[in-house]
Design a protein around this motif. Structure first.
Motif, mmCIF file in Angstrom:
data_model
loop_
_atom_site.group_PDB
_atom_site.id
_atom_site.type_symbol
_atom_site.label_atom_id
_atom_site.label_comp_id
_atom_site.label_asym_id
_atom_site.label_seq_id
_atom_site.Cartn_x
_atom_site.Cartn_y
_atom_site.Cartn_z
ATOM 1 N N PRO A 149 0.812 -1.228 0.000
ATOM 2 C CA PRO A 149 0.000 0.000 0.000
ATOM 3 C C PRO A 149 0.845 1.277 0.000
ATOM 4 O O PRO A 149 0.480 2.253 -0.652
ATOM 5 C CB PRO A 149 -0.810 -0.116 1.298
ATOM 6 N N TYR A 150 1.960 1.264 0.749
ATOM 7 C CA TYR A 150 2.728 2.497 0.908
ATOM 8 C C TYR A 150 4.200 2.330 0.542
ATOM 9 O O TYR A 150 4.726 3.055 -0.280
ATOM 10 C CB TYR A 150 2.600 3.001 2.351
ATOM 11 N N ARG A 151 4.884 1.379 1.164
ATOM 12 C CA ARG A 151 6.301 1.203 0.854
ATOM 13 C C ARG A 151 6.764 -0.201 1.233
ATOM 14 O O ARG A 151 6.312 -0.787 2.223
ATOM 15 C CB ARG A 151 7.171 2.224 1.599
ATOM 16 N N ALA A 152 7.682 -0.719 0.436
ATOM 17 C CA ALA A 152 8.389 -1.959 0.750
ATOM 18 C C ALA A 152 9.800 -1.752 0.213
ATOM 19 O O ALA A 152 10.117 -2.105 -0.918
ATOM 20 C CB ALA A 152 7.718 -3.168 0.109
ATOM 21 N N LYS A 153 10.651 -1.139 1.021
ATOM 22 C CA LYS A 153 11.974 -0.742 0.564
ATOM 23 C C LYS A 153 12.998 -1.836 0.875
ATOM 24 O O LYS A 153 12.817 -2.658 1.775
ATOM 25 C CB LYS A 153 12.397 0.579 1.243
ATOM 26 N N SER A 154 14.093 -1.805 0.099
ATOM 27 C CA SER A 154 15.246 -2.641 0.393
ATOM 28 C C SER A 154 14.877 -4.119 0.498
ATOM 29 O O SER A 154 14.439 -4.719 -0.478
ATOM 30 C CB SER A 154 15.906 -2.135 1.681
ATOM 31 N N ALA A 155 15.035 -4.720 1.690
ATOM 32 C CA ALA A 155 14.671 -6.122 1.876
ATOM 33 C C ALA A 155 13.193 -6.362 1.580
ATOM 34 O O ALA A 155 12.807 -7.444 1.123
ATOM 35 C CB ALA A 155 14.999 -6.560 3.303
ATOM 36 N N GLY A 156 12.351 -5.355 1.836
ATOM 37 C CA GLY A 156 10.930 -5.472 1.517
ATOM 38 C C GLY A 156 10.704 -5.628 0.022
ATOM 39 O O GLY A 156 9.816 -6.372 -0.424
ATOM 40 N N ALA A 172 2.732 4.024 -3.998
ATOM 41 C CA ALA A 172 3.597 3.154 -3.204
ATOM 42 C C ALA A 172 5.012 3.132 -3.778
ATOM 43 O O ALA A 172 5.235 3.478 -4.945
ATOM 44 C CB ALA A 172 3.027 1.740 -3.154
ATOM 45 N N GLN A 173 5.957 2.705 -2.927
ATOM 46 C CA GLN A 173 7.360 2.710 -3.329
ATOM 47 C C GLN A 173 8.016 1.353 -3.074
ATOM 48 O O GLN A 173 7.821 0.742 -2.030
ATOM 49 C CB GLN A 173 8.154 3.752 -2.535
ATOM 50 N N LEU A 174 8.806 0.917 -4.054
ATOM 51 C CA LEU A 174 9.815 -0.106 -3.860
ATOM 52 C C LEU A 174 11.159 0.613 -3.856
ATOM 53 O O LEU A 174 11.207 1.839 -3.928
ATOM 54 C CB LEU A 174 9.742 -1.150 -4.979
ATOM 55 N N GLY A 175 12.252 -0.149 -3.768
ATOM 56 C CA GLY A 175 13.549 0.514 -3.757
ATOM 57 C C GLY A 175 14.668 -0.409 -4.166
ATOM 58 O O GLY A 175 14.475 -1.620 -4.342
ATOM 59 N N PRO A 176 15.891 0.136 -4.337
ATOM 60 C CA PRO A 176 17.058 -0.684 -4.649
ATOM 61 C C PRO A 176 17.314 -1.724 -3.553
ATOM 62 O O PRO A 176 16.862 -1.565 -2.412
ATOM 63 C CB PRO A 176 18.198 0.339 -4.709
ATOM 64 N N ILE A 177 18.038 -2.782 -3.911
ATOM 65 C CA ILE A 177 18.306 -3.860 -2.951
ATOM 66 C C ILE A 177 19.801 -4.006 -2.702
ATOM 67 O O ILE A 177 20.287 -5.080 -2.362
ATOM 68 C CB ILE A 177 17.699 -5.192 -3.434
ATOM 69 N N ASP A 178 20.544 -2.910 -2.874
ATOM 70 C CA ASP A 178 21.984 -2.943 -2.622
ATOM 71 C C ASP A 178 22.242 -3.046 -1.125
ATOM 72 O O ASP A 178 21.584 -2.386 -0.322
ATOM 73 C CB ASP A 178 22.648 -1.681 -3.180
ATOM 74 N N PRO A 179 23.200 -3.884 -0.707
ATOM 75 C CA PRO A 179 23.469 -4.036 0.728
ATOM 76 C C PRO A 179 24.136 -2.795 1.306
ATOM 77 O O PRO A 179 24.879 -2.085 0.614
ATOM 78 C CB PRO A 179 24.395 -5.250 0.791
#
Length: 320
Positions: A149-156, A172-179
């Motif tokens: 609904p809103y955000r699932a960043k990184s590990a999400g 809603a936002q996703l994001g990069p998965i860089d460690p």
């Protein structure tokens, strides 16, 4: 408090009386604030009151928990699915070992081949715990859908990509998965010796740089292994995850639905309203009146301050 009394020139029995008066006033004010909070929690005329089996009114937090549980059951009923909630509201909440245990147990008990709905609202979390969740999702052979609904960043984002489909809110936002390694981007740490003469770097930094390089290799391998085939191109290439791991974007870069589709993710924006409702934050606590009864060495009143939370949830070793 004693400093305040002394500053007012109230000593002896007069000072004691003043202290008593001030404390009494503080208690009365605190009670008034508490009563005000309870009055706020009471429903308006014509609305129902939530009671426990004993007939007593529930606190706002209890009401919130029960409403979320009711919404989850309704979501499961409408979609004939098992819901997994990975929802974090507090600044220091993220995907950790406890999250992994909860997800694994839900998947163990879910019907074999049954539909799984993962509702995500998270800033990310610990890499090792995320990998456990990814493996458990991959082992489940039924259809899996992620709702953001809103955000699932990184590990999400990685958890979302482990599902067959990602359903996002319009903003809603996703994001990069860089460690992230030691609060810093692993990619930049890994490149540090090439940008600076190693002879002028401390041994600890050189070791950290090598560990960051290893973290980048592991992130690419895990991402490629666990991303759902529904998000890969026909060749089965890992170019998508490689780009999200080392594409040069800031870790907090927002990937909105239209860009997620451009990346090649199987994304829909037909998000059910119940998914928004399940991710609503809990009620905030009423403020407290705090009086310090001690003085600092310089004679000023000592005020206890809340501990500052870290700047972000991706700062420790192994976080992504």
């Amino acid at each position: 408090m004693l400093g305040v009394i002394t500053g007012l020139g109230l000593v002896g029995w007069g000072g004691v009386a003043a202290i008593g008066g001030l404390l009494g006033g503080a208690v009365a004010l605190q009670r008034g604030m508490s009563k005000k909070g309870k009055d706020k929690a009471k429903p308006a005329k014509g609305e129902s009151v939530m009671l426990d089996p004993g007939g007593e009114e529930k606190s706002p937090m209890e009401v919130w928990k029960q409403s979320v549980a009711t919404r989850v059951k309704s979501f499961e009923s409408k979609r004939s699915s098992t819901v997994i909630q990975i929802v974090h509201h507090a600044p220091n909440d993220y995907v950790d070992n406890e999250t992994a245990i909860e997800v694994i147990d839900i998947l163990r008990k879910a019907p074999k081949g049954g539909a799984i709905d993962v509702i995500l609202h998270t800033p990310g979390g610990v890499s090792s715990a995320t990998q456990q969740i990814l493996h458990a999702l991959k082992e489940h052979k039924g259809p899996k859908t992620a709702f953001v609904p809103y955000r699932a960043k990184s590990a999400g984002t990685m958890i979302a990509m482990a599902c067959d489909q990602i359903v996002m809110g319009s903003s809603a936002q996703l994001g990069p998965i860089d460690p992230q390694y030691s609060w810093l981007p692993a990619q930049f740490l890994a490149e540090l010796p090439a940008d600076k003469n190693p002879d002028r770097m401390q041994d600890e930094i050189l070791v950290l740089s090598k560990m960051a390089k290893q973290a980048m290799r592991e992130a690419r391998r895990f991402a490629c292994e666990y991303v759902n085939d529904a998000h890969k191109d026909q060749s089965g290439s890992c170019s998508l995850t490689d780009d999200l791991v080392g594409g040069g974007r800031n870790h907090d870069y927002p990937i909105l639905p239209h860009e997620a589709k451009e990346f090649g993710l199987n994304v829909s924006t037909d998000l059910p309203e119940l998914a928004y409702d399940i991710c609503q934050p809990p009620p905030k606590d009423e403020p407290f009146l705090i009086f310090s009864m001690f003085n600092s060495q310089n004679g000023e009143q000592q005020v206890e301050r809340p501990q500052q939370s870290p700047a972000g949830p991706f700062g420790d070793n192994g976080f992504r």
